[in-house]
Design an enzyme around this catalytic site. Structure first.
Site, PDB file in Angstrom:
ATOM      1  N   ILE A 142       0.490  -1.387  -0.015  1.00 31.80           N
ATOM      2  CA  ILE A 142      -0.347   0.366  -0.161  1.00 31.80           C
ATOM      3  C   ILE A 142       1.029   1.536  -0.327  1.00 31.80           C
ATOM      4  O   ILE A 142       0.336   2.236  -0.059  1.00 31.80           O
ATOM      5  CB  ILE A 142      -0.352  -0.015   1.161  1.00 31.80           C
ATOM      6  CG1 ILE A 142      -2.088  -1.299   1.706  1.00 31.80           C
ATOM      7  CG2 ILE A 142      -2.006   1.074   0.865  1.00 31.80           C
ATOM      8  CD1 ILE A 142      -2.064  -0.822   2.577  1.00 31.80           C
TER       9      ILE A 142
ATOM     10  N   SER B 169       8.275   2.821   7.207  1.00 31.54           N
ATOM     11  CA  SER B 169       8.103   1.335   6.659  1.00 31.54           C
ATOM     12  C   SER B 169       7.838   1.396   5.942  1.00 31.54           C
ATOM     13  O   SER B 169       7.328   2.222   4.170  1.00 31.54           O
ATOM     14  CB  SER B 169       6.840   1.373   7.813  1.00 31.54           C
ATOM     15  OG  SER B 169       5.926   2.799   7.575  1.00 31.54           O
ATOM     16  N   VAL B 170       6.814   0.336   5.805  1.00 31.17           N
ATOM     17  CA  VAL B 170       6.402  -0.441   4.211  1.00 31.17           C
ATOM     18  C   VAL B 170       5.371  -0.943   4.953  1.00 31.17           C
ATOM     19  O   VAL B 170       5.580  -1.956   6.151  1.00 31.17           O
ATOM     20  CB  VAL B 170       6.893  -1.361   3.737  1.00 31.17           C
ATOM     21  CG1 VAL B 170       6.819  -1.988   2.113  1.00 31.17           C
ATOM     22  CG2 VAL B 170       8.494  -1.115   3.004  1.00 31.17           C
TER      23      VAL B 170
ATOM     24  N   ASP C 292       2.856  13.850  15.208  1.00 29.87           N
ATOM     25  CA  ASP C 292       3.431  13.451  14.183  1.00 29.87           C
ATOM     26  C   ASP C 292       1.974  14.003  13.212  1.00 29.87           C
ATOM     27  O   ASP C 292       1.393  13.149  12.348  1.00 29.87           O
ATOM     28  CB  ASP C 292       3.597  12.137  12.751  1.00 29.87           C
ATOM     29  CG  ASP C 292       4.569  12.731  11.765  1.00 29.87           C
ATOM     30  OD1 ASP C 292       4.750  13.623  11.537  1.00 29.87           O
ATOM     31  OD2 ASP C 292       5.017  11.258  11.498  1.00 29.87           O
TER      32      ASP C 292
HETATM   33  P1  ADP Z   1       4.792   5.808   8.071  1.00 29.14           P
HETATM   34  O1  ADP Z   1       5.474   5.681   9.114  1.00 29.14           O
HETATM   35  O2  ADP Z   1       5.218   5.276   6.447  1.00 29.14           O
HETATM   36  O3  ADP Z   1       3.916   7.221   7.523  1.00 29.14           O
HETATM   37  P2  ADP Z   1       1.792   4.779   8.286  1.00 29.14           P
HETATM   38  O4  ADP Z   1       1.913   4.283   9.645  1.00 29.14           O
HETATM   39  O5  ADP Z   1       1.690   6.521   8.152  1.00 29.14           O
HETATM   40  O6  ADP Z   1       3.412   4.399   8.023  1.00 29.14           O
HETATM   41  O7  ADP Z   1       1.208   4.445   6.715  1.00 29.14           O
HETATM   42  C1  ADP Z   1       1.983   4.444   5.386  1.00 29.14           C
HETATM   43  C2  ADP Z   1       0.530   4.632   4.803  1.00 29.14           C
HETATM   44  O8  ADP Z   1       0.199   3.394   4.496  1.00 29.14           O
HETATM   45  C3  ADP Z   1      -0.280   5.761   5.020  1.00 29.14           C
HETATM   46  O9  ADP Z   1      -0.240   6.773   5.036  1.00 29.14           O
HETATM   47  C4  ADP Z   1      -1.219   4.421   4.948  1.00 29.14           C
HETATM   48  O10 ADP Z   1      -2.362   5.722   3.569  1.00 29.14           O
HETATM   49  C5  ADP Z   1      -1.323   3.127   4.829  1.00 29.14           C
HETATM   50  N1  ADP Z   1      -1.707   2.568   5.685  1.00 29.14           N
HETATM   51  C6  ADP Z   1      -1.409   2.389   7.069  1.00 29.14           C
HETATM   52  N2  ADP Z   1      -1.868   2.123   8.263  1.00 29.14           N
HETATM   53  C7  ADP Z   1      -2.963   1.289   7.607  1.00 29.14           C
HETATM   54  C8  ADP Z   1      -4.200   0.610   7.857  1.00 29.14           C
HETATM   55  N3  ADP Z   1      -4.251  -0.249   8.984  1.00 29.14           N
HETATM   56  N4  ADP Z   1      -5.309   0.718   6.826  1.00 29.14           N
HETATM   57  C9  ADP Z   1      -5.073   1.249   5.931  1.00 29.14           C
HETATM   58  N5  ADP Z   1      -4.308   2.187   4.901  1.00 29.14           N
HETATM   59  C10 ADP Z   1      -3.329   1.977   6.111  1.00 29.14           C
END
Ligand code: ADP
Ligand code: MN
Length: 515
Positions: free
Chosen positions: A259, A265-266, A404
């Site tokens: 996604i 992170s991935v 954040d």
């Molecule tokens: P990062 O530290 O890389 O920003 P995030 O937790 O924000 O990590 O996750 C990156 C992206 O992945 C988010 O912007 C969102 O689009 C998607 N994402 C993360 N967790 C979820 C979830 N539980 N359900 C749907 N999309 C998610």
């Protein structure tokens, strides 16, 4: 091995016949393969060299493109190391089972028993599971188990009369040698010899064995160094093995794809697997794999180093464990939020640096970030009040500051705002907690003011509304100074009393202490 046995199961091969779903290495090809061992070796070498080159040139791209995409019928088998580790796990399991049988046989009913404990294999996958905060049980039978050719029993022959076959029989012995290759070091690429019904002569087997042993010694030396440097790619073979295990145990049905690929992170989408008595698995899951280079997490040190919840542990940890701690922090913070009823992903499981949570979105489509969605002015206003509410709840009920918070980490789903990405969230009494809160307030305030919400408080008003503090400074600089002064009072208190204030107070009253 990629060039022959695995080709059938390669990710781009699409859905295939049923047997593919049983064996990730694919079944032996029915068409005859007209390539020599030398061809295979050189092709593999070429592929490796190319991969190495690509990795050096496009580390990020490769990491994303190489996602694990582990599904029932389609498993990424491009990593020989991972394959070898899976084989090794299977071998170790059987070896230990045999050991247990022999131990039982020898000891019988005897009062004095001999333990074979020291001869057990240390399972490569489980060897460091003691470091895990949360573990899960692997309950399902391993469907990727290769069928073993029959081998001759101890007595040295099978069959009767003229059908007798001794252990010196060329075919039986050859197959047995092939099967015994599994015993080689996990790093050693043994290929799909069993699936191909390969028969190795004793001479070839012994030469390979010798080579494998020297490789094992060599790779052990190399490995020592590699082990201590943080992986550049989130989905390294070890992570894949972890993800593979999640699918293999039935917890996840399939991992469909990536996604998001961020710096830290991935995130993958997965369909949830079987719900068990003690674990409810949501129909769709998000898997966040934490990754970070040494530099990046040096930058993030400040969030975790001063978080007293992790303080004692921080100094003792190596980089690998610190990454795990990020995942752990996200899990704990999400759980607090869940308990307070804030819309956020629900934690499913934490496994090392991999956090599985419920998916916000539907049918593999993640909910849009607030920055990407166009809301009606009515929805925008609703989103604003909801955000204000969530920030208050987060601060008061969860004792957390997001740290954040912005339109990048708020998703719009089901007509409401969902908070995500809380690995860096800290308690308000963190030495920089109030500064983080002020930054969050600035982001939120600016977003909704720009978005046309007339009622939106400015950043200073929002800060006071969330924290319950009453900082009166009417300009940014003074406001910031007062925040820092409050943080200082708290720090001095920690120095003098060895513990933090439970809350801040700035309206003349003495600070409330947590006695
Ligand atoms: P990062 O530290 O890389 O920003 P995030 O937790 O924000 O990590 O996750 C990156 C992206 O992945 C988010 O912007 C969102 O689009 C998607 N994402 C993360 N967790 C979820 C979830 N539980 N359900 C749907 N999309 C998610
Ligand atoms: Mn994010």
């Amino acid at each position: 091995m990629d060039s022959v046995g695995v080709a059938a199961a390669a990710p781009d091969a699409g859905p295939g016949p049923a047997w593919q779903s049983k064996c990730p290495w694919g079944a032996p090809s029915t068409t005859s393969i007209s390539c020599s061992l030398a061809d295979v070796m050189s092709e593999q070498l070429a592929k490796e060299l190319q991969l190495e080159e690509e990795n050096a040139a496009f580390p990020e791209v490769v990491a994303a493109a190489e996602g694990p995409f582990i599904t029932g019928e389609n498993i990424d088998t491009s990593s020989d190391l991972m394959l070898a580790q899976m084989l090794q796990m299977e071998f170790d399991r059987e070896y230990d089972a045999q050991l247990r049988r022999e131990e039982k046989k020898i000891n019988g009913d005897s009062k004095v028993s001999i333990s074979f404990e020291n001869y057990r294999k240390v399972h490569p996958y489980d060897s460091d599971s003691s470091e895990d905060e949360v573990d899960w049980q692997d309950t399902r039978h391993d469907p990727y188990r290769a069928d073993k050719p029959t081998t001759t029993p101890r007595r040295g022959f099978i069959g009767k009369g003229k059908d007798i076959t001794t252990k010196h029989d060329e075919v039986v012995c050859g197959r047995k040698n092939t099967a015994r290759m599994e015993n080689f070091a996990p790093e050693f690429q043994v290929g799909d010899g069993i699936g191909m019904d390969l028969k190795l002569s004793n001479q070839v087997f012994n030469a390979l064995k010798q080579h494998a042993y020297s490789e094992e010694r060599r790779s052990a030396r190399l490995h020592e160094k590699k082990e201590h440097s943080t992986a550049e790619k989130a989905v390294d073979p070890k992570t894949r093995l972890l993800l593979y295990k999640m699918v293999n145990s039935g917890m996840l049905e399939t991992i469909t794809g990536c996604i998001s690929t961020g710096k830290e992170s991935v995130v993958f989408h997965a369909y949830g697997g079987n719900t068990t008595e003690d674990k409810v698995i949501p129909p769709e899951c998000a898997i966040k794999v934490f990754k970070t280079t040494l530099n990046e997490f040096k930058n993030r040190d400040k969030y975790i180093k001063d978080d007293y919840r992790f303080k004692d542990r921080f100094s003792k940890l190596n980089p690998r464990k610190i990454i795990r701690m990020w995942a752990e922090k996200e899990m704990h913070n999400l759980t607090r939020m869940q308990n307070a009823g804030i819309p956020c992903p629900q934690v499913v499981i934490l496994k090392k640096h991999v956090l599985v949570m419920s998916f916000i979105g539907q049918d593999q489509v993640p909910a849009p970030k607030l920055k990407d969605v166009t809301l009606s002015s009515e929805d925008m206003k609703k989103a604003y009040y909801q955000t204000l509410n969530m920030m208050q709840q987060l601060y008061r009920e969860c004792n957390l500051v997001h740290a954040d918070l912005s339109e990048y980490n708020m998703l719009w789903h089901d007509g409401k705002v969902w908070l995500i990405d809380v690995s860096q969230s800290v308690e308000p009494t963190h030495p920089h907690g109030l500064e983080f809160l002020f930054r969050d307030c600035r982001n939120v305030s600016q977003f909704f003011q720009k978005g046309g919400v007339a009622e939106a408080l400015n950043e200073r008003e929002l800060f006071n509304a969330v924290s319950g503090l009453n900082i009166t400074a009417d300009n940014e600089v003074d406001f910031q100074a007062e925040i820092e002064a409050l943080e200082k009072i708290n720090e001095d208190h920690v120095q003098n009393h060895g513990k933090k204030l439970s809350t801040f107070s700035s309206d003349g009253d003495p600070p409330i202490f947590d006695e």
